[in-house]
Design an enzyme around this catalytic site. Structure first.
Site, PDB file in Angstrom:
ATOM      1  N   HIS A 127      40.294  20.907  41.201  1.00 22.60           N
ATOM      2  CA  HIS A 127      40.593  22.141  40.514  1.00 22.60           C
ATOM      3  C   HIS A 127      41.910  22.262  39.812  1.00 22.60           C
ATOM      4  CE1 HIS A 127      43.458  23.399  43.948  1.00 22.60           C
ATOM      5  NE2 HIS A 127      43.154  21.896  44.273  1.00 22.60           N
ATOM      6  N   ARG A 128      42.595  21.298  40.090  1.00 26.51           N
ATOM      7  CA  ARG A 128      43.764  21.013  39.243  1.00 26.51           C
ATOM      8  C   ARG A 128      43.869  19.711  38.976  1.00 26.51           C
ATOM      9  NH1 ARG A 128      44.457  25.937  40.041  1.00 26.51           N
ATOM     10  NH2 ARG A 128      46.206  26.968  41.194  1.00 26.51           N
ATOM     11  N   LYS A 162      45.608  13.553  42.732  1.00 23.32           N
ATOM     12  CA  LYS A 162      46.687  12.710  43.165  1.00 23.32           C
ATOM     13  C   LYS A 162      46.506  12.180  44.420  1.00 23.32           C
ATOM     14  CE  LYS A 162      50.826  11.631  41.479  1.00 23.32           C
ATOM     15  NZ  LYS A 162      50.903  10.165  42.174  1.00 23.32           N
ATOM     16  N   LYS A 218      47.493  19.247  51.148  1.00 23.64           N
ATOM     17  CA  LYS A 218      48.981  19.026  51.095  1.00 23.64           C
ATOM     18  C   LYS A 218      49.504  19.482  49.706  1.00 23.64           C
ATOM     19  CE  LYS A 218      50.017  14.986  52.314  1.00 23.64           C
ATOM     20  NZ  LYS A 218      50.041  13.356  52.412  1.00 23.64           N
ATOM     21  N   ASP A 231      52.508  23.669  46.807  1.00 24.34           N
ATOM     22  CA  ASP A 231      52.329  24.098  45.576  1.00 24.34           C
ATOM     23  C   ASP A 231      52.771  23.297  44.424  1.00 24.34           C
ATOM     24  OD1 ASP A 231      51.839  26.797  44.709  1.00 24.34           O
ATOM     25  OD2 ASP A 231      53.533  27.574  45.650  1.00 24.34           O
ATOM     26  N   LYS A 259      42.570   9.678  46.766  1.00 22.85           N
ATOM     27  CA  LYS A 259      43.112   8.740  47.760  1.00 22.85           C
ATOM     28  C   LYS A 259      42.578   7.417  47.222  1.00 22.85           C
ATOM     29  CE  LYS A 259      46.184   7.792  50.634  1.00 22.85           C
ATOM     30  NZ  LYS A 259      47.512   8.527  50.995  1.00 22.85           N
ATOM     31  N   SER A 262      56.689  12.784  43.144  1.00 27.34           N
ATOM     32  CA  SER A 262      55.708  12.226  42.524  1.00 27.34           C
ATOM     33  C   SER A 262      55.433  13.200  41.310  1.00 27.34           C
ATOM     34  CB  SER A 262      54.358  11.607  43.022  1.00 27.34           C
ATOM     35  OG  SER A 262      54.476  10.603  43.320  1.00 27.34           O
TER      36      SER A 262
HETATM   37  P1  NAD Z   1      54.382   0.939  54.841  1.00 24.82           P
HETATM   38  O1  NAD Z   1      53.172  -0.035  54.677  1.00 24.82           O
HETATM   39  O2  NAD Z   1      55.312   1.040  54.041  1.00 24.82           O
HETATM   40  O3  NAD Z   1      54.801   1.037  56.366  1.00 24.82           O
HETATM   41  C1  NAD Z   1      53.771   0.961  57.592  1.00 24.82           C
HETATM   42  C2  NAD Z   1      54.600   0.396  58.775  1.00 24.82           C
HETATM   43  O4  NAD Z   1      53.872   0.747  59.998  1.00 24.82           O
HETATM   44  C3  NAD Z   1      54.908  -0.951  58.617  1.00 24.82           C
HETATM   45  O5  NAD Z   1      56.180  -1.471  58.779  1.00 24.82           O
HETATM   46  C4  NAD Z   1      53.780  -1.674  59.403  1.00 24.82           C
HETATM   47  O6  NAD Z   1      54.397  -2.967  59.968  1.00 24.82           O
HETATM   48  C5  NAD Z   1      53.788  -0.438  60.616  1.00 24.82           C
HETATM   49  N1  NAD Z   1      52.548  -0.599  61.376  1.00 24.82           N
HETATM   50  C6  NAD Z   1      51.445  -0.598  60.989  1.00 24.82           C
HETATM   51  N2  NAD Z   1      50.651  -0.588  62.069  1.00 24.82           N
HETATM   52  C7  NAD Z   1      51.244  -0.164  62.950  1.00 24.82           C
HETATM   53  C8  NAD Z   1      50.763   0.003  64.329  1.00 24.82           C
HETATM   54  N3  NAD Z   1      49.716  -0.105  65.011  1.00 24.82           N
HETATM   55  N4  NAD Z   1      51.999   0.256  65.455  1.00 24.82           N
HETATM   56  C9  NAD Z   1      53.213   0.387  65.152  1.00 24.82           C
HETATM   57  N5  NAD Z   1      53.450   0.147  63.665  1.00 24.82           N
HETATM   58  C10 NAD Z   1      52.437  -0.221  62.659  1.00 24.82           C
HETATM   59  O7  NAD Z   1      53.565   2.427  54.787  1.00 24.82           O
HETATM   60  P2  NAD Z   1      54.288   3.967  54.373  1.00 24.82           P
HETATM   61  O8  NAD Z   1      54.097   4.065  52.902  1.00 24.82           O
HETATM   62  O9  NAD Z   1      55.528   4.047  55.124  1.00 24.82           O
HETATM   63  O10 NAD Z   1      52.979   4.727  54.946  1.00 24.82           O
HETATM   64  C11 NAD Z   1      52.936   4.926  56.372  1.00 24.82           C
HETATM   65  C12 NAD Z   1      52.236   6.441  56.746  1.00 24.82           C
HETATM   66  O11 NAD Z   1      52.766   7.384  56.053  1.00 24.82           O
HETATM   67  C13 NAD Z   1      50.645   6.186  56.393  1.00 24.82           C
HETATM   68  O12 NAD Z   1      49.985   6.935  57.254  1.00 24.82           O
HETATM   69  C14 NAD Z   1      50.764   6.723  54.820  1.00 24.82           C
HETATM   70  O13 NAD Z   1      49.616   7.278  54.399  1.00 24.82           O
HETATM   71  C15 NAD Z   1      51.699   8.009  55.068  1.00 24.82           C
HETATM   72  N6  NAD Z   1      52.429   8.299  53.880  1.00 24.82           N
HETATM   73  C16 NAD Z   1      53.060   7.497  52.941  1.00 24.82           C
HETATM   74  C17 NAD Z   1      53.784   8.162  51.908  1.00 24.82           C
HETATM   75  C18 NAD Z   1      54.526   7.285  50.858  1.00 24.82           C
HETATM   76  O14 NAD Z   1      55.185   7.816  49.834  1.00 24.82           O
HETATM   77  N7  NAD Z   1      54.343   6.105  51.085  1.00 24.82           N
HETATM   78  C19 NAD Z   1      53.576   9.660  51.655  1.00 24.82           C
HETATM   79  C20 NAD Z   1      52.866  10.429  52.412  1.00 24.82           C
HETATM   80  C21 NAD Z   1      52.354   9.810  53.648  1.00 24.82           C
END
Ligand code: NAD
Length: 478
Positions: free
Chosen positions: A68-69, A73, A97, A102, A109, A366
């Site tokens: 819709h937008r 992303k 989200k 907004d 994904k 972003s």
């Molecule tokens: P990342 O890969 O940088 O870090 C994930 C960390 O979790 C790693 O250090 C890994 O070793 C650890 N890990 C993995 N499995 C594990 C477990 N079972 N128990 C404990 N630790 C464990 O990933 P990230 O970018 O930090 O993303 C983490 C979460 O945040 C995800 O759910 C992701 O979708 C969400 N997220 C990330 C962003 C972003 O900008 N990177 C934005 C929004 C949401």
């Protein structure tokens, strides 16, 4: 690993149930909810790459939940457990989200089934480039329609490779930099993007603690200073959240849970040191600044004020929700609490600050990066020196009128024009605060809604429904 075996429903079904719950609570049209829940497209690709003299075939997905937008992303995840259900669930969360925060994007994904630790940097570059080509050639990587960002297992490095691949395919696209966000700053990225999600977690908690009546719901009090925090996952999100909370808010990070176990220190862990140790040793076992506990999942249940799950989805599930002792859960990861666990925790009065709000900092910055790429100019370039000059004039006028010389530190503060990072942080803070103001407002207007997640979903569903209504796709909202 996801804990799907412990639940009666998949990650995607759990997210859908949260939409159903919010639809019912706000009295919204269930048919509209049906339309909102449906993913608009899922691309699955399989592609061969020559690795160490042999051929390996990789499988990846790009799920578009809403258009819709545009662009749609979402983060690009590199992990062995990636699958279509997970990718679809995460793309739906992105839609909600963006609507809540907004951000004028649809939700998407991507995921690649791979264990990045098994490959060299050169191999990863080759695999990432192939994946980017597969997406771009099918129209699923483009500044106008589908724009990935870093997620679990990817970082600015992978985003630079993707941008470079897109450029080589479409050199005539003047907006080529905007095909992906989270790039290194010197390759079209924006200052503050790397730490944006973790910073957003901190800003969300700061905002929550600004409202004593909200804080009372969790049975906590005062501000963040001295709060005992457990963090799961010391990656991009967990590390930055923990670091900022410890350094700037004087919170105590009493435990950090990683893949191989947890380290605990009641006096507070040195987050930077743990991260360094983790990078060097691939785990936390043996870290000398805290005691080691092999069963990380047990440490999730440790007594603490705030639990920040920042690793992956479904970590708090039907089987351990009863044992969680934290009073407040701030969801750094996407979907760390399953639908069933959410129901249990709500009954137990544990307050959850939902992922669609708490980790929205990444997509927010972003968005700033994407608009900066389209404008081909860094933020503040036009007005920074003008603001400085105006500040100098204010300071001089004040000194003249009061016949007093201003202390040099105060003068420097008034005179300083905002850097690009200042502007990014300001925009991020504003977004996090505005979203929580909307959540609180929704709770006030709908007394039957008791929790932040349902309120956040109601806001998102209403916005999506309005947008679909404007396109003639659904009945009027309300
Ligand atoms: P990342 O890969 O940088 O870090 C994930 C960390 O979790 C790693 O250090 C890994 O070793 C650890 N890990 C993995 N499995 C594990 C477990 N079972 N128990 C404990 N630790 C464990 O990933 P990230 O970018 O930090 O993303 C983490 C979460 O945040 C995800 O759910 C992701 O979708 C969400 N997220 C990330 C962003 C972003 O900008 N990177 C934005 C929004 C949401």
């Amino acid at each position: 690993m996801s804990n799907l075996h412990r639940e009666s429903m998949s990650f995607r079904e759990g997210v859908d149930r949260m939409v159903d719950r919010a639809t019912l609570a706000a009295g919204l049209d269930p048919n509209t909810a049906q339309i909102i829940k449906a993913s608009s497209a899922v691309l699955q690709v399989r592609f061969p790459v020559r690795v160490r003299g042999g051929i390996e075939v990789f499988t990846g997905w790009w799920s578009v939940h809403s258009t819709h937008r545009l662009p749609a992303k979402g983060g690009l995840r590199f992990a062995p457990h990636v699958n279509q259900d997970e990718t679809e669930a995460l793309s739906a969360l992105m839609s909600y989200k963006c609507a809540l925060a907004d951000i004028p994007f649809g939700g998407a994904k991507g995921g690649l089934m791979i264990d990045p630790s098994r490959y060299s940097v050169d191999e990863l570059r080759e695999i990432t480039r192939h994946f980017a080509q597969e997406l771009a050639r099918r129209g699923f990587l483009d500044p106008a329609t589908n724009v990935p960002a870093p997620d679990m297992g990817t970082s600015a490095r992978e985003m630079a490779w993707i941008a470079d691949t897109y450029k080589s395919l479409y050199p005539e696209d003047v907006n080529q930099d905007a095909c992906v966000t989270g790039k290194p700053v010197n390759r079209g990225g924006i200052p503050g993007r790397t730490e944006a999600t973790g910073k957003g977690v901190q800003l969300a908690l700061q905002e929550y603690f600004r409202h004593p009546e909200e804080v009372a719901k969790s049975g906590l009090n005062d501000g963040l200073t001295g709060k005992r925090i457990v963090v799961q996952g010391l990656g991009n999100v967990g590390y930055h959240a923990a670091k900022f909370l410890a350094e700037e808010d004087q919170a105590r990070i009493v435990a950090i849970i990683e893949r191989d176990g947890a380290v605990i220190n009641e006096a507070g862990l040195n987050v930077h040191d743990v991260r360094q140790y983790l990078a060097e040793h691939g785990g936390v076992k043996g870290f000398s600044g805290g005691s080691y506990q092999e069963h990380g999942s047990k440490v999730l249940e440790m007594d603490c004020d705030i639990l920040i799950p920042a690793a992956l989805e479904s970590q708090i599930h039907a089987e351990n929700a009863m044992h969680i002792q934290a009073r407040l859960i701030a969801e750094g990861a996407n979907g760390p609490v399953t639908y069933e666990a959410d129901e249990i925790l709500r009954r137990r009065g544990v307050v959850m600050l939902p992922d669609v709000w708490v980790n929205a900092g990444g997509v927010t910055v972003s968005y700033f990066e994407w608009t900066r790429n389209l404008s081909h100019m860094r933020f503040g370039r036009l007005q920074r020196r003008f603001d400085e000059l105006r500040g100098q004039n204010y300071a001089s006028a004040l000194e003249q009128m009061t016949d007093t010389e201003m202390p040099s530190r105060l003068r420097a503060e008034i005179v300083r024009g905002a850097s690009e990072l200042d502007l990014v942080r300001s925009g991020l803070d504003d977004t996090m605060r505005a979203a929580f103001a909307d959540i609180r407002d929704t709770l006030k207007r709908n007394p039957e809604i008791q929790d932040y997640r349902t309120a956040a979903y109601v806001i998102a569903i209403r916005k999506l429904a309005q947008s679909y209504h404007d396109l003639g796709l659904v009945e009027a909202v309300d």
